[in-house]
Design a protein around this motif. Structure first.
Motif, PDB file in Angstrom:
ATOM      1  N   MET A 166       0.861  -1.188   0.000  1.00  0.00           N
ATOM      2  CA  MET A 166       0.000   0.000   0.000  1.00  0.00           C
ATOM      3  C   MET A 166       0.891   1.231   0.000  1.00  0.00           C
ATOM      4  N   PHE A 167       0.654   2.109  -0.924  1.00  0.00           N
ATOM      5  CA  PHE A 167       1.366   3.389  -0.963  1.00  0.00           C
ATOM      6  C   PHE A 167       0.439   4.521  -0.543  1.00  0.00           C
ATOM      7  N   ASP A 168       0.919   5.379   0.344  1.00  0.00           N
ATOM      8  CA  ASP A 168       0.313   6.693   0.460  1.00  0.00           C
ATOM      9  C   ASP A 168       0.568   7.400  -0.873  1.00  0.00           C
ATOM     10  N   MET A 169      -0.205   8.406  -1.195  1.00  0.00           N
ATOM     11  CA  MET A 169      -0.003   9.085  -2.482  1.00  0.00           C
ATOM     12  C   MET A 169       0.768  10.402  -2.344  1.00  0.00           C
ATOM     13  N   ASP A 170       0.138  11.418  -1.738  1.00  0.00           N
ATOM     14  CA  ASP A 170       0.760  12.749  -1.660  1.00  0.00           C
ATOM     15  C   ASP A 170       1.990  12.721  -0.759  1.00  0.00           C
TER      16      ASP A 170
ATOM     17  N   PRO B 175      -0.310  22.260  -5.936  1.00  0.00           N
ATOM     18  CA  PRO B 175      -1.770  22.384  -5.928  1.00  0.00           C
ATOM     19  C   PRO B 175      -2.377  22.317  -4.528  1.00  0.00           C
ATOM     20  N   LEU B 176      -1.778  21.536  -3.634  1.00  0.00           N
ATOM     21  CA  LEU B 176      -2.320  21.423  -2.277  1.00  0.00           C
ATOM     22  C   LEU B 176      -2.210  22.745  -1.518  1.00  0.00           C
ATOM     23  N   VAL B 177      -1.019  23.342  -1.555  1.00  0.00           N
ATOM     24  CA  VAL B 177      -0.800  24.623  -0.870  1.00  0.00           C
ATOM     25  C   VAL B 177      -1.689  25.710  -1.468  1.00  0.00           C
ATOM     26  N   ASN B 178      -1.741  25.763  -2.798  1.00  0.00           N
ATOM     27  CA  ASN B 178      -2.551  26.794  -3.461  1.00  0.00           C
ATOM     28  C   ASN B 178      -4.038  26.647  -3.139  1.00  0.00           C
TER      29      ASN B 178
ATOM     30  N   LEU C 240     -15.508  24.736  -1.717  1.00  0.00           N
ATOM     31  CA  LEU C 240     -14.438  25.621  -2.180  1.00  0.00           C
ATOM     32  C   LEU C 240     -13.191  24.812  -2.530  1.00  0.00           C
ATOM     33  N   PHE C 241     -12.831  23.887  -1.642  1.00  0.00           N
ATOM     34  CA  PHE C 241     -11.630  23.081  -1.847  1.00  0.00           C
ATOM     35  C   PHE C 241     -11.760  22.232  -3.120  1.00  0.00           C
ATOM     36  N   GLU C 242     -12.848  21.500  -3.208  1.00  0.00           N
ATOM     37  CA  GLU C 242     -12.981  20.537  -4.304  1.00  0.00           C
ATOM     38  C   GLU C 242     -13.108  21.213  -5.661  1.00  0.00           C
ATOM     39  N   GLU C 243     -13.814  22.343  -5.722  1.00  0.00           N
ATOM     40  CA  GLU C 243     -13.944  23.039  -7.010  1.00  0.00           C
ATOM     41  C   GLU C 243     -12.594  23.562  -7.491  1.00  0.00           C
ATOM     42  N   TYR C 244     -11.840  24.170  -6.577  1.00  0.00           N
ATOM     43  CA  TYR C 244     -10.539  24.716  -6.960  1.00  0.00           C
ATOM     44  C   TYR C 244      -9.551  23.582  -7.271  1.00  0.00           C
ATOM     45  N   TYR C 245      -9.564  22.555  -6.421  1.00  0.00           N
ATOM     46  CA  TYR C 245      -8.614  21.442  -6.594  1.00  0.00           C
ATOM     47  C   TYR C 245      -8.885  20.691  -7.885  1.00  0.00           C
ATOM     48  N   ASP C 246     -10.151  20.500  -8.209  1.00  0.00           N
ATOM     49  CA  ASP C 246     -10.504  19.804  -9.445  1.00  0.00           C
ATOM     50  C   ASP C 246      -9.939  20.541 -10.659  1.00  0.00           C
ATOM     51  N   ALA C 247      -9.981  21.865 -10.611  1.00  0.00           N
ATOM     52  CA  ALA C 247      -9.496  22.680 -11.739  1.00  0.00           C
ATOM     53  C   ALA C 247      -7.979  22.802 -11.763  1.00  0.00           C
ATOM     54  N   ASN C 248      -7.320  22.582 -10.615  1.00  0.00           N
ATOM     55  CA  ASN C 248      -5.889  22.899 -10.514  1.00  0.00           C
ATOM     56  C   ASN C 248      -4.989  21.767 -10.024  1.00  0.00           C
ATOM     57  N   CYS C 249      -5.554  20.589  -9.750  1.00  0.00           N
ATOM     58  CA  CYS C 249      -4.747  19.545  -9.099  1.00  0.00           C
ATOM     59  C   CYS C 249      -3.643  18.967  -9.980  1.00  0.00           C
TER      60      CYS C 249
ATOM     61  N   ASN D 299      -1.719  20.916 -11.900  1.00  0.00           N
ATOM     62  CA  ASN D 299      -0.706  21.963 -12.101  1.00  0.00           C
ATOM     63  C   ASN D 299       0.507  21.720 -11.206  1.00  0.00           C
ATOM     64  N   GLY D 300       1.678  21.596 -11.825  1.00  0.00           N
ATOM     65  CA  GLY D 300       2.898  21.401 -11.055  1.00  0.00           C
ATOM     66  C   GLY D 300       3.038  20.016 -10.456  1.00  0.00           C
ATOM     67  N   LEU D 301       2.203  19.095 -10.884  1.00  0.00           N
ATOM     68  CA  LEU D 301       2.202  17.734 -10.345  1.00  0.00           C
ATOM     69  C   LEU D 301       3.336  16.922 -10.957  1.00  0.00           C
ATOM     70  N   GLU D 302       4.035  16.145 -10.125  1.00  0.00           N
ATOM     71  CA  GLU D 302       5.105  15.290 -10.663  1.00  0.00           C
ATOM     72  C   GLU D 302       5.317  14.076  -9.774  1.00  0.00           C
ATOM     73  N   LEU D 303       5.758  12.997 -10.404  1.00  0.00           N
ATOM     74  CA  LEU D 303       6.195  11.825  -9.648  1.00  0.00           C
ATOM     75  C   LEU D 303       7.542  12.130  -9.022  1.00  0.00           C
ATOM     76  N   TYR D 304       7.769  11.619  -7.824  1.00  0.00           N
ATOM     77  CA  TYR D 304       9.118  11.731  -7.265  1.00  0.00           C
ATOM     78  C   TYR D 304      10.075  10.907  -8.120  1.00  0.00           C
ATOM     79  N   SER D 305      11.284  11.388  -8.231  1.00  0.00           N
ATOM     80  CA  SER D 305      12.291  10.734  -9.067  1.00  0.00           C
ATOM     81  C   SER D 305      12.493   9.280  -8.638  1.00  0.00           C
TER      82      SER D 305
END
Length: 207
Positions: free
Chosen positions: A5-9, A18-21, A68-77, A79-85
């Motif tokens: 089982m992996f945690d994700m974030d 996206p989380l901070v924003n 508020l969270f879900e609407e913004y996150y859905d539109a922006n989640c 952005n800037g997303l990347e897998l760890y190396s």
């Protein structure tokens, strides 16, 4: 077959932007000042903090905050997303020997959307989010639900995460765990630093 089982974030993906924003967007809409990036990331993972109280001043998350969270996150989640190396290679290496799953305190819909965007969603047999349980991590419900779904004994499973919430959930379910130190928290002890070390720990556990 053993189950991972992996945690994700903070474990598989760097979703810090996206989380901070999103948290700051909600705060601004509620009339609060924005918070520093590092403070948000540390606090999100702290099991001693009531996140609703800390971020928005309420005992529990309200419908307004969630909307508020879900609407913004859905539109922006994405952005800037990347897998760890090294994560893509790791899960590719593991996929033939283990059943791979995700146990995340994010919403299942967003989790799948983000992992699919990064082209790794197909590796995971189950992607379970907070909306699929009554009690998110550090409660063991999510871990137990994945074990039950795959009919796996807790001794044949391992949870990988960047937060003490992950470790607490695993421990309460009797599941071995590994704390990683490339995520949102800066652990002083008992955490591993590299993907290579993680892969070694996983194969050591089940050999």
């Amino acid at each position: 077959m053993a189950l991972i089982m992996f945690d994700m974030d903070g474990t598989l993906i760097n979703s810090s932007t996206p989380l901070v924003n999103t948290i700051n967007y909600v705060r601004e809409n509620l009339g609060f000042d924005t918070l520093e990036r590092e403070l948000i990331l540390e606090s999100v993972n702290d099991p001693k903090i009531n996140a609703a109280q800390f971020f928005y001043g309420t005992a529990d998350f309200t419908l307004e905050q969630q909307k508020l969270f879900e609407e913004y996150y859905d539109a922006n989640c994405l952005n800037g997303l990347e897998l760890y190396s090294g994560i893509k290679k790791l899960i590719d290496d593991l996929s033939s020997d283990f059943t791979l799953t995700v146990a995340t305190n994010a919403n299942s819909f967003f989790a799948k959307k983000m992992l699919d965007h990064l082209e790794v969603g197909h590796y995971f047999n189950t992607i379970l989010g907070y909306d699929s349980v009554i009690n998110p991590k550090p409660h063991p419900e999510m871990v137990n639900k994945i074990l039950d779904k795959h009919n796996i004994k807790n001794t044949r499973a391992q949870l990988i995460g960047d937060s003490h919430k992950d470790i607490m959930a695993a421990t309460k379910a009797g599941v071995d765990s590994v704390l990683v130190n490339w995520g949102f928290s800066n652990h002083k002890e008992d955490a591993i630093e590299t993907i290579e070390e993680l892969e070694q720990r996983i194969f050591q556990k089940f050999n």
